[in-house]
Scaffold this motif. Structure first.
Motif, mmCIF file in Angstrom:
data_model
loop_
_atom_site.group_PDB
_atom_site.id
_atom_site.type_symbol
_atom_site.label_atom_id
_atom_site.label_comp_id
_atom_site.label_asym_id
_atom_site.label_seq_id
_atom_site.Cartn_x
_atom_site.Cartn_y
_atom_site.Cartn_z
ATOM 1 N N UNK A 18 18.160 63.982 19.352
ATOM 2 C CA UNK A 18 17.125 64.495 18.445
ATOM 3 C C UNK A 18 15.772 63.875 18.797
ATOM 4 N N UNK A 21 14.439 65.331 22.128
ATOM 5 C CA UNK A 21 13.841 66.652 21.964
ATOM 6 C C UNK A 21 12.456 66.547 21.330
ATOM 7 N N UNK A 22 12.371 65.725 20.285
ATOM 8 C CA UNK A 22 11.107 65.599 19.563
ATOM 9 C C UNK A 22 10.007 65.043 20.461
ATOM 10 N N UNK A 25 9.063 67.185 23.512
ATOM 11 C CA UNK A 25 8.287 68.340 23.061
ATOM 12 C C UNK A 25 6.789 68.054 23.018
ATOM 13 N N UNK A 116 10.606 64.297 12.265
ATOM 14 C CA UNK A 116 10.011 64.394 13.593
ATOM 15 C C UNK A 116 8.515 64.108 13.575
ATOM 16 N N UNK A 117 7.837 64.582 12.541
ATOM 17 C CA UNK A 117 6.395 64.405 12.498
ATOM 18 C C UNK A 117 6.033 62.918 12.398
#
Lengths: 131, 462
Positions: A18, A21-22, A25, A116-117
């Motif tokens: 996870x 990916x974050x 990105x 994620x933020x």
């Protein structure tokens, strides 16, 4: 410009995925280690720009021990460390944040589940500005 | 309930060395009083009243009693209680000595004529508070032997008889002597029997209560262990799942159809709820932090102020007022910061959540001498008297509260109560349906570290 390299040390492979990916990105390179020992090797060998470190892997405080070793090694002591704590853990320590942050050798505590933020914000905040 | 409150094994069956010592100290005080009474009797009856008391031998007996007591008091101060057996033997010796002195005094003041012979009964009563069946009868028989022996020796003129006050001579009136002795035997043996029976019964009840309490403590511990285990096993999957869904929404939300996004958002909401539950369970089951190090001097105004500040936004959205005036001087307690923080946070957050729209939440912090009182009052749905005990049970949510919102873990008040108990405080609730609720927490200014609690050795002062 070389992209910043983030080392994730956590034994939860789903969470590592996870985080990967974050962070990928938004343009970071992510390497990972699933134990404290491997994490120390990679920190020394690969020279990451920032380390995300899980507090509780094999033992209750493995993460803390890894953090102390990173800080004690000239090759790694300048790398910012963000420590991921399990949900409910942080309240259990009876922290005095003002006092305890000083002797705990990490730059920030992030309580799971981390959005994620917030993760991206925190990584940006602590990455050395030269990158 | 403090998680490691211990019942010392020796509390059962029936006394500890420490509790025996407390009683011994008490008997030493009684002995001072008894000696004082004899001195007063000598002065009032003999000197002022002019009756022919054998002042010198009586004074000698009294001095013997006083010297014995000085020794007893000295011993109790110097030597710490260690062993129940030693203390018990000592009580028996002291009691034998007391009975001997009493017998001498009775002999000097009229023997069978002296109604003070009832003082022997007191010794049997004391014996039944301290000993078990056979020993109580031993004391009774010893008293009977001493008194009957004295009367017999006086009757056969082996020892001199001193008349009581008047010169009338009852020493040789056999019917009187036999009646007196018979009642004496009867009263002493009956007292011993009743004392033994009642005290045995009491002790068996006490043993049973102690055993029950130990079972309850064990059950409570097992429950806590189970919660801790479940929390530990559940927290990682729940938080990773929440991160996974949030990340999926963040990275791919824009290319999904709106109903999928809606479903995933709902999933995040429910996972947040599960995370709250895990946090609360982690709070509920953490133990053993009340060490000396975790107890620090803190100004409670900060923690209560923080709890109020955290709820201001929600309160404003619901058009509620939070009425809270900080005391002007610091309210310093030696306590666990995180526990007091949690107690205040949970109570204030409950008050706002269950208050009526436009209502007022009142938070009062009172600084008393040896304790601090926190009162949190709302004007909301209130709590039915039937629910007022159950709201402190884990996972219980009152029907009225469930109707209002299905969020809420049912763990907020159990955490409050557990922390208040850990800090050796008390919590009270006053409420009725639609009358609002008032929670009143009283905390000691100094929380003793675990293991320092008074009465840990099972001693009682009665």
């Amino acid at each position: 410009m070389a992209e910043a390299k983030i080392l994730v040390i956590d034994d939860d492979i789903d969470l590592v995925e996870i985080i990967r990916l974050t962070l990928e990105n938004v343009g970071y390179a992510v390497i990972d280690a699933q134990s404290g020992e491997r994490g120390l090797e990679k920190a020394r060998g690969e020279g990451p720009d920032l380390i995300l470190l899980d507090v509780m892997m094999g033992s209750v405080d493995e993460g803390f021990q890894v953090a102390y070793q990173l800080r004690g090694d000239a090759a790694t002591k300048e790398i910012p460390i963000l420590m991921l704590t399990a949900v409910g853990d942080q309240t259990g320590f009876d922290f005095d944040p003002a006092k305890d942050q000083e002797f705990l050798p990490v730059d920030e505590f992030l309580e799971k589940p981390i959005s994620p933020r917030k993760l991206v914000d925190m990584v940006r905040k602590h990455l050395p500005t030269t990158i | 309930m403090p998680q490691d409150s211990r019942i010392p094994p020796e509390t059962s069956q029936f006394v500890s060395a420490a509790s025996l010592r407390v009683r011994l100290d008490w008997f030493n005080k009684l002995r001072w009083i008894a000696a004082g009474a004899v001195v007063a009797a000598i002065l009032v009856v003999g000197v002022v009243g002019g009756y022919p008391l054998p002042v010198v031998p009586m004074s000698v007996a009294t001095v013997v009693l006083l010297l014995l007591n000085v020794f007893y008091v000295w011993r109790n101060r110097r030597i710490p209680p260690e062993n129940v057996g030693t203390e018990l033997r000592l009580v028996k010796l002291q009691m034998a000595g007391d009975l001997l002195v009493l017998t001498k005094l009775v002999n000097l003041t009229g023997g069978v004529e002296n109604p003070l012979l009832f003082i022997y009964v007191l010794h049997v009563v004391i014996a039944s508070l301290l000993f078990k069946g056979r020993d109580i009868f031993a004391v009774a028989w010893f008293a009977i032997l001493l008194f009957t022996g004295t009367v017999a020796l006086e009757f056969f003129e082996v020892v001199p008889h001193h008349h009581l006050l008047s010169a009338s001579d009852m020493t040789h009136e056999l019917p009187y002597i036999l009646t007196t002795l018979a009642s004496f035997w009867l009263v002493l043996l009956a007292s011993a029997w009743m004392g033994a029976t009642i005290m045995d019964h009491n002790r068996s009840i006490k043993d049973e209560l102690v055993a029950r309490q130990q079972e309850l403590i064990k059950a409570d511990q097992a429950k806590t262990d189970f919660f801790r285990f479940v929390t530990h096993e559940v927290k990682s999957p729940v938080s990773t799942a929440q991160s996974a869904v949030e990340t999926a929404l963040e990275l791919g939300g824009s290319s999904m159809d709106p109903s999928s996004v809606d479903l995933l958002s709902r999933a995040v909401g429910r996972l947040e709820q599960a995370t709250d539950m895990v946090k609360d369970l982690a709070d509920l089951t953490r133990g053993g932090i009340l060490t000396r190090d975790a107890l620090r001097p803190v100004d409670v105004r900060e923690m209560v102020g923080l709890a109020v500040e955290h709820q201001r936004e929600l309160a404003e959205r619901r058009e509620q007022t939070i009425d809270f005036a900080l005391p002007e001087t610091p309210v310093v307690m030696t306590t666990s910061r995180s526990m007091v923080e949690k107690i205040a946070a949970n109570l204030v957050s409950n008050a706002v959540r269950y208050n009526r729209k436009g209502g007022t939440v009142t938070v009062v912090l009172e600084d008393r001498e040896d304790r601090v009182v926190l009162i949190v009052r709302d004007e909301g749905i209130g709590i039915d008297p039937a629910d007022q005990e159950r709201i402190f049970d884990e996972f219980y949510r009152a029907p009225a509260a469930q109707k209002l919102t299905n969020l809420g873990t049912g763990l907020g008040l159990p955490i409050v109560r557990r922390f208040v108990t850990n800090l050796r405080g008390t919590i009270q609730v006053t409420s009725g349906p639609d009358e609002g609720a008032e929670f009143r927490v009283v905390l000691p200014r100094q929380t003793p570290p675990l293991g320092d609690e008074p009465g840990a050795d099972g001693s009682t002062t009665s």
